[in-house]
Motif scaffolding. Structure first.
Motif, PDB file in Angstrom:
ATOM      1  N   VAL A  27     -16.149  92.754  44.415  1.00 55.18           N
ATOM      2  CA  VAL A  27     -17.235  91.777  44.558  1.00 55.18           C
ATOM      3  C   VAL A  27     -18.276  92.260  45.559  1.00 55.18           C
ATOM      4  CG1 VAL A  27     -17.784  89.471  45.443  1.00 55.18           C
ATOM      5  CG2 VAL A  27     -15.991  89.754  43.765  1.00 55.18           C
ATOM      6  N   VAL A  28     -17.823  92.800  46.676  1.00 55.52           N
ATOM      7  CA  VAL A  28     -18.759  93.319  47.683  1.00 55.52           C
ATOM      8  C   VAL A  28     -19.598  94.438  47.073  1.00 55.52           C
ATOM      9  CG1 VAL A  28     -18.924  94.596  49.855  1.00 55.52           C
ATOM     10  CG2 VAL A  28     -17.424  92.622  49.697  1.00 55.52           C
ATOM     11  N   VAL A  30     -20.262  95.000  43.849  1.00 58.26           N
ATOM     12  CA  VAL A  30     -21.140  94.449  42.804  1.00 58.26           C
ATOM     13  C   VAL A  30     -22.352  93.760  43.438  1.00 58.26           C
ATOM     14  CG1 VAL A  30     -21.297  92.648  41.033  1.00 58.26           C
ATOM     15  CG2 VAL A  30     -19.381  94.243  41.023  1.00 58.26           C
ATOM     16  N   ILE A  31     -22.109  92.960  44.455  1.00 60.64           N
ATOM     17  CA  ILE A  31     -23.221  92.259  45.107  1.00 60.64           C
ATOM     18  C   ILE A  31     -24.158  93.254  45.780  1.00 60.64           C
ATOM     19  CG2 ILE A  31     -23.812  90.670  46.987  1.00 60.64           C
ATOM     20  CD1 ILE A  31     -21.301  89.065  46.208  1.00 60.64           C
ATOM     21  N   ASP A  34     -26.143  94.926  43.083  1.00 65.08           N
ATOM     22  CA  ASP A  34     -27.059  93.953  42.491  1.00 65.08           C
ATOM     23  C   ASP A  34     -28.247  93.669  43.413  1.00 65.08           C
ATOM     24  OD1 ASP A  34     -27.834  92.123  40.405  1.00 65.08           O
ATOM     25  OD2 ASP A  34     -27.165  90.484  41.707  1.00 65.08           O
ATOM     26  N   ALA A  47     -23.643  91.030  36.695  1.00 68.58           N
ATOM     27  CA  ALA A  47     -23.102  90.844  38.047  1.00 68.58           C
ATOM     28  C   ALA A  47     -22.475  89.457  38.205  1.00 68.58           C
ATOM     29  CB  ALA A  47     -24.190  91.062  39.094  1.00 68.58           C
ATOM     30  N   GLN A  48     -23.119  88.442  37.668  1.00 74.42           N
ATOM     31  CA  GLN A  48     -22.584  87.088  37.800  1.00 74.42           C
ATOM     32  C   GLN A  48     -21.242  86.969  37.088  1.00 74.42           C
ATOM     33  OE1 GLN A  48     -25.148  83.941  36.458  1.00 74.42           O
ATOM     34  NE2 GLN A  48     -23.701  82.362  37.061  1.00 74.42           N
ATOM     35  N   MET A  50     -19.042  89.374  36.581  1.00 74.75           N
ATOM     36  CA  MET A  50     -18.042  90.109  37.356  1.00 74.75           C
ATOM     37  C   MET A  50     -17.628  89.342  38.609  1.00 74.75           C
ATOM     38  SD  MET A  50     -19.135  94.107  37.099  1.00 74.75           S
ATOM     39  CE  MET A  50     -20.915  93.976  36.987  1.00 74.75           C
ATOM     40  N   VAL A  51     -18.608  88.785  39.314  1.00 71.60           N
ATOM     41  CA  VAL A  51     -18.300  88.056  40.549  1.00 71.60           C
ATOM     42  C   VAL A  51     -17.508  86.791  40.233  1.00 71.60           C
ATOM     43  CG1 VAL A  51     -19.323  86.742  42.448  1.00 71.60           C
ATOM     44  CG2 VAL A  51     -20.223  88.992  41.867  1.00 71.60           C
ATOM     45  N   THR A  52     -17.920  86.056  39.220  1.00 71.36           N
ATOM     46  CA  THR A  52     -17.241  84.804  38.874  1.00 71.36           C
ATOM     47  C   THR A  52     -15.789  85.046  38.494  1.00 71.36           C
ATOM     48  OG1 THR A  52     -19.330  83.874  38.089  1.00 71.36           O
ATOM     49  CG2 THR A  52     -17.318  82.791  37.363  1.00 71.36           C
ATOM     50  N   THR A  54     -13.916  87.714  39.150  1.00 72.07           N
ATOM     51  CA  THR A  54     -13.159  88.355  40.226  1.00 72.07           C
ATOM     52  C   THR A  54     -12.797  87.356  41.322  1.00 72.07           C
ATOM     53  OG1 THR A  54     -14.329  90.398  39.714  1.00 72.07           O
ATOM     54  CG2 THR A  54     -13.126  90.353  41.765  1.00 72.07           C
ATOM     55  N   MET A  55     -13.548  86.275  41.437  1.00 72.81           N
ATOM     56  CA  MET A  55     -13.222  85.252  42.432  1.00 72.81           C
ATOM     57  C   MET A  55     -11.846  84.644  42.158  1.00 72.81           C
ATOM     58  SD  MET A  55     -15.485  85.305  44.698  1.00 72.81           S
ATOM     59  CE  MET A  55     -15.240  83.838  45.646  1.00 72.81           C
TER      60      MET A  55
END
Length: 174
Positions: A27-28, A30-31, A34, A47-48, A50-52, A54-55
């Motif tokens: 996540v770090v 990817v952000i 991004d 990106a959204q 992947m982050v969603t 992975t949370m």
């Protein structure tokens, strides 16, 4: 037998925590990519998604460790006024209640994952199958159930309970 089960529980906790930590690093990354990409007018596609997804790994991957380290929020207003036996019974009851709650979460998400798999549901942009992440949540919830049941069993067998005061003292708060 209890020691062997505790060892396996600790290994499962370590594995789920490792996966959650790897998810945090993803996540770090990817952000970071991004944000830099947005600065140049080229945001990271998906990106959204992947982050969603992975949370799920981050939050539920660390839940068992949080319980193992007594990291959950505790309201101990009356603990000092209660006898040790009642405090132990409350700790056992809360561990068992937590196990039931996480078992219900696992069951509900299992049913949802089967539906997602049947309907071929996926994320919006990257088309990542939702069922993968839902099954991961089921596994992590199962590890948390095992951890909570282990805590209840240890308390029932007479293991010392951890009081919030001792936890605060061990953190070296100033």
């Amino acid at each position: 037998m209890m020691k062997g089960l505790q060892r396996w529980t600790d290994r499962l906790i370590s594995l789920s925590t490792f996966i959650g930590t790897a998810g945090l690093l993803v996540v770090v990354g990817v952000i970071l990519v991004d944000v830099i990409g947005r600065n140049f007018g080229r945001p990271l596609y998906g990106a959204q998604d992947m982050v969603t997804m992975t949370m799920v790994l981050i939050i539920f991957g660390g839940m068992a460790l949080c319980d193992r380290m007594d990291g959950h929020i505790v309201v101990d207003i009356f603990e000092g006024a209660f006898p040790e036996g009642l405090n132990r019974a409350i700790d056992i009851g809360s561990a068992l209640l937590g196990a039931v709650i996480f078992a219900l979460i696992a069951w509900a998400v299992w049913n949802s994952a089967q539906l997602s798999q049947m309907l071929n549901l996926s994320t919006n942009l990257l088309r990542l199958p939702l069922a993968w992440f839902q099954y991961a949540l089921v596994v992590f919830s199962g590890v948390t159930v095992l951890t909570l049941l282990m805590r209840a069993a240890l308390l029932l067998s007479g293991a010392p309970r951890k009081s919030p005061e001792k936890n605060l003292e061990s953190e070296h708060y100033v």
